[in-house]
Every structure is written in structure tokens, then in C-alpha cells.
Write a protein that holds these residues in place. Structure first.
Motif, short mmCIF file in Angstrom:
data_model
loop_
_atom_site.label_atom_id
_atom_site.label_comp_id
_atom_site.label_asym_id
_atom_site.label_seq_id
_atom_site.Cartn_x
_atom_site.Cartn_y
_atom_site.Cartn_z
N ASN A 310 -7.89 1.49 2.39
CA ASN A 310 -8.10 1.67 0.95
C ASN A 310 -6.83 1.47 0.16
N LEU A 311 -5.72 1.94 0.73
CA LEU A 311 -4.43 1.77 0.04
C LEU A 311 -4.10 0.29 -0.11
N ARG A 312 -4.32 -0.48 0.93
CA ARG A 312 -4.04 -1.93 0.83
C ARG A 312 -4.88 -2.58 -0.27
N ARG A 313 -6.14 -2.20 -0.34
CA ARG A 313 -7.01 -2.80 -1.35
C ARG A 313 -6.60 -2.35 -2.76
N GLN A 314 -6.21 -1.09 -2.91
CA GLN A 314 -5.75 -0.61 -4.21
C GLN A 314 -4.50 -1.36 -4.65
N LEU A 315 -3.59 -1.58 -3.72
CA LEU A 315 -2.37 -2.32 -4.04
C LEU A 315 -2.69 -3.74 -4.48
N ALA A 316 -3.67 -4.36 -3.81
CA ALA A 316 -4.06 -5.73 -4.17
C ALA A 316 -4.64 -5.79 -5.57
N LEU A 317 -5.33 -4.72 -5.98
CA LEU A 317 -5.93 -4.68 -7.32
C LEU A 317 -4.91 -4.30 -8.39
N LEU A 318 -3.86 -3.59 -8.01
CA LEU A 318 -2.92 -3.05 -8.99
C LEU A 318 -1.68 -3.90 -9.20
N TYR A 319 -1.20 -4.55 -8.13
CA TYR A 319 0.09 -5.24 -8.20
C TYR A 319 -0.01 -6.65 -7.62
N THR A 320 0.89 -7.49 -8.08
CA THR A 320 0.97 -8.86 -7.53
C THR A 320 2.17 -9.03 -6.61
N ASN A 321 3.12 -8.10 -6.66
CA ASN A 321 4.32 -8.20 -5.83
C ASN A 321 4.53 -6.87 -5.11
N TYR A 322 4.11 -6.83 -3.87
CA TYR A 322 4.22 -5.60 -3.08
C TYR A 322 4.17 -5.96 -1.60
N SER A 323 4.50 -5.00 -0.76
CA SER A 323 4.37 -5.16 0.69
C SER A 323 4.12 -3.79 1.31
N LEU A 324 3.27 -3.77 2.31
CA LEU A 324 3.00 -2.55 3.06
C LEU A 324 3.04 -2.91 4.54
N ASP A 325 4.08 -2.45 5.21
CA ASP A 325 4.29 -2.77 6.62
C ASP A 325 4.18 -1.50 7.45
N VAL A 326 3.50 -1.62 8.56
CA VAL A 326 3.39 -0.50 9.51
C VAL A 326 3.88 -0.98 10.87
N GLN A 327 4.66 -0.13 11.53
CA GLN A 327 5.24 -0.50 12.83
C GLN A 327 5.16 0.69 13.77
N SER A 328 4.83 0.38 15.02
CA SER A 328 4.79 1.40 16.06
C SER A 328 5.98 1.24 16.98
N GLY A 329 6.67 2.36 17.24
CA GLY A 329 7.77 2.37 18.18
C GLY A 329 7.50 3.38 19.28
N ASP A 330 8.50 3.60 20.10
CA ASP A 330 8.36 4.60 21.15
C ASP A 330 8.30 5.99 20.53
N PHE A 331 7.11 6.57 20.55
CA PHE A 331 6.86 7.91 20.03
C PHE A 331 7.11 8.02 18.53
N THR A 332 7.09 6.89 17.84
CA THR A 332 7.27 6.91 16.38
C THR A 332 6.32 5.92 15.72
N PHE A 333 6.02 6.21 14.50
CA PHE A 333 5.21 5.31 13.67
C PHE A 333 5.83 5.28 12.28
N THR A 334 6.04 4.07 11.74
CA THR A 334 6.72 3.94 10.45
C THR A 334 5.88 3.09 9.50
N ALA A 335 5.70 3.60 8.31
CA ALA A 335 5.01 2.87 7.24
C ALA A 335 5.99 2.68 6.09
N THR A 336 6.14 1.44 5.64
CA THR A 336 7.08 1.12 4.58
C THR A 336 6.34 0.42 3.44
#
Length: 345
Positions: A310-336
Motif C-alpha cells: 500500500n505504501l508503494r502505491r500511495q507513493l506512486a499516487l503522491l510523488y513523481t520522484n521517490y524511491s523505496l528500497d528494502v534489503q535483507s541482511g544477516d539477521f537484519t532488514f532495512t527499508a530506505t
């Protein structure tokens, strides 16, 4: 309804008729610099006739025509052939008889006069028709844009209506756990939930909210989550803002925080942690949420739940210049999340 439709159609002719008259006046004056007043009266007299005729043709007759009723359509348009040729000649003669129209050239024969006036009529049809087409095209494009905006707003409201109950459901689960354990922290959790509810009821209906309000909600949510855990949970929330009053869409950031607790901390048995950083500089928002997980990177595949989708779709409707990256590491998860706030649609 028909009356209102007629009023809207006639709005175009309020300025179209004077524009046509002015264009012909300038052409007449350019070709003949003498007798300006009689020429102006003559042009006005003819413009009145063709304006009414064009309005009837373009707004009433042509819209009622169709190929399926070819014969009927032909009968509808047939009188206009006479109206734009012999009719305008008779209108001129009527003006002469009333001493409104001044004859400035007696050398033309009747045939040539009718031909000249017919050419004038055809020119008026082209002028009115082209401008009317452009006007309708612009109006149609504006209506399509407004419809698209309304559709996007409806979808945005729908996405928020999905996110909010999802958010509240998880929060109520936390309070239920405390109440079931008869924890003394239950009253405090209810108080914090009431703050969140008050914000969601009275602040999120507006398109924007001050970023400091979003920070308060995140703080309340973090404290509400911390009530469920012992001191082993480590949460670090820091922010660097140029202006705490600058606005962002309400509840835009909370899904990432909620995701960190529900799908990260709750599944971490050893030293659960969440690190959140928020900065806004030069109208660029950077929001990073890193949480512990219970698995290695090779087993910790990224699974986007309803909150992230839902967040990705909201961003697509609200902004034209954005990025949402998610990465999995060893015992960690990061969303930017990175947003150019000036790129708001």
C-alpha cells in the motif's frame, strides 16, 4: 438540466462573437480606411446574423445528426445552404431597408454580392467551428484530468482505509496481550492508543500534516510497542529536520515502523533492535528503518506485506520522484525511503 447545458454552451459565444466581429472589423478597416463608422455598423449587422446561425448549426443541428439517419440529417442541414447564401443576402437587404446597413459599393451585381456574402458565411463557419472544436477539446481534457485526480484520490483514500485498520489491529493486539497478562502497563498503552486514534480521526483527513505530528505518532507507537518487551529491546529513533512544520501526507511513514516491529522484532529472540533515522534537508526526505530479524540473509527473503504494498502505491499516487528500497541482511532488514517533497503530484 437542458437549461444549464445551454448556458454552458453559450458561455463560449460570449467572447467568440465579439472576437469574430473584431477580426472582420480590422480586415475591413485595413482594406478601406474611409467611412469607418458605416463599415463598423455593417460588420456588426452581418455578424449578428451569422453568429445566431452558427450557434443553431453547431450547438443544435449538428449534434442531432447521425449517419444512421442520413436522410433526416440531410433534411436538417439543407435549410442552412440557403441561410448561408440567399439568407444572408436577404438579411443585408433587410438592413438596407431599415437604413441600418449602408451600401458602400454599388458596382457589384446581385450574383457577385451573393457570392461575396456566401464566402463571408463560410468563413464564419470555419472560424466558429475551429474555435469551438479547440474549446471543447480543452474542456474535455480538463474534465479528464479532474476525473483522473478524483479517481486517484479515491484510490488513495481506499489505500489509507486499508492501512489504518491494519495499523489499529496490530496496536489493539499489543494492548490485548498486556490486558491478558493483567499488566500495570495496560492503562498507559490505552492512553497512547487514544492519542493515536485522536490523530487518525481529526488530522489524517487533510492532505498534509506537519512532520512534527508524524514524529509524535511514531514516538507514541514506539512506546506502545516497547511496553510489550522487556529491557532487551533496543530502539533508537533520531531525526534531523530543517523545519519541523513542513508538511507531508499523514501516516506516510508509520507503515515502515510498524513493519519493523511486526515482521522483525517480534521474530527476533536474541537482542531485538530497531534503528530509525529521519532527515529532511533541501526538501528531500530520507527515512531509514533497520530492524533485527531471526534469519540469515539467504533465508530472509523479502516479502512485501499489505503495509509495504500500500505504501508503494500511495507513493506512486503522491510523488513523481521517490524511491523505496528494502534489503535483507544477516539477521537484519532495512527499508530506505527517499522522497523529493517538491515532486508532489
Amino acid at each position: 438540466m437542458k437549461l444549464l447545458s445551454g448556458i454552458k454552451r453559450s458561455e463560449l459565444y460570449v467572447w467568440l462573437v465579439p472576437a469574430f466581429l473584431l477580426l472582420n472589423l480590422l480586415g475591413s478597416i485595413a482594406g478601406h480606411s474611409s467611412q469607418l463608422l458605416p463599415r463598423a455598423v455593417n460588420e456588426t449587422w452581418l455578424a449578428c446574423y451569422v453568429s445566431v446561425l452558427n450557434y443553431r448549426l453547431l450547438e443544435h443541428t449538428i449534434p442531432g445528426m447521425s449517419l444512421k439517419r442520413f436522410f433526416r440529417s440531410f433534411l436538417l442541414v439543407l435549410p442552412y445552404f440557403f441561410a448561408y447564401s440567399l439568407g444572408i443576402f436577404l438579411w443585408r437587404a433587410f438592413g438596407v431597408g431599415l437604413h441600418i446597413y449602408t451600401v458602400l459599393d454599388n458596382t457589384l451585381t446581385t450574383d457577385k454580392r451573393i457570392g461575396e456574402l456566401t464566402g463571408y458565411s463560410i468563413g464564419s463557419i470555419i472560424f466558429f467551428g475551429v474555435i469551438r472544436h479547440l474549446f471543447n477539446y480543452i474542456k474535455l481534457k480538463q474534465s479528464a484530468q479532474q476525473l483522473q485526480i478524483a479517481s486517484q484520490q479515491a484510490e488513495l483514500n481506499y489505500l489509507r482505509s486499508q492501512t489504518n485498520p491494519h495499523f489499529l489491529f496490530n496496536t489493539l493486539n499489543n494492548i490485548y496481550s498486556l490486558a491478558r497478562d493483567k499488566s500495570d502497563l495496560a492503562p498507559e498503552s490505552i492512553l497512547r492508543l487514544s492519542k493515536i486514534l485522536r490523530y487518525m480521526l481529526y488530522e489524517t483527513s487533510a492532505p498534509y500534516a506537519a512532520i512534527e505530528q508524524e514524529i509524535k505518532i511514531i514516538d507514541d507507537y514506539i512506546e506502545l510497542e516497547k511496553l510489550r518487551y522487556d529491557e532487551s529491546l533496543h530502539v533508537n529513533f533520531n531525526h534531523d529536520l530543517e523545519d519541523r512544520k513542513q508538511s507531508i501526507p499523514p501516516l506516510l511513514l508509520i507503515p515502515l515502523v510498524e513493519n519493523a516491529f511486526k515482521h522483525g522484532v517480534s521474530e527476533t529472540r536474541d537482542r531485538p533492535s530497531v534503528t530509525i533515522h529521519l532527515s529532511v534537508k533541501n526538501r528531500t526526505l530520507l527515512f531509514t528503518v533497520e530492524n533485527s530479524t531471526g534469519e540469515l540473509a539467504e533465508n530472509n527473503k523479502v516479502k512485501e506485506n499489505i503495509g509495504l504494498s500500500n505504501l508503494r502505491r500511495q507513493l506512486a499516487l503522491l510523488y513523481t520522484n521517490y524511491s523505496l528500497d528494502v534489503q535483507s541482511g544477516d539477521f537484519t532488514f532495512t527499508a530506505t525511503l527517499k522522497i523529493n517533497l517538491d515532486s508532489h503530484v
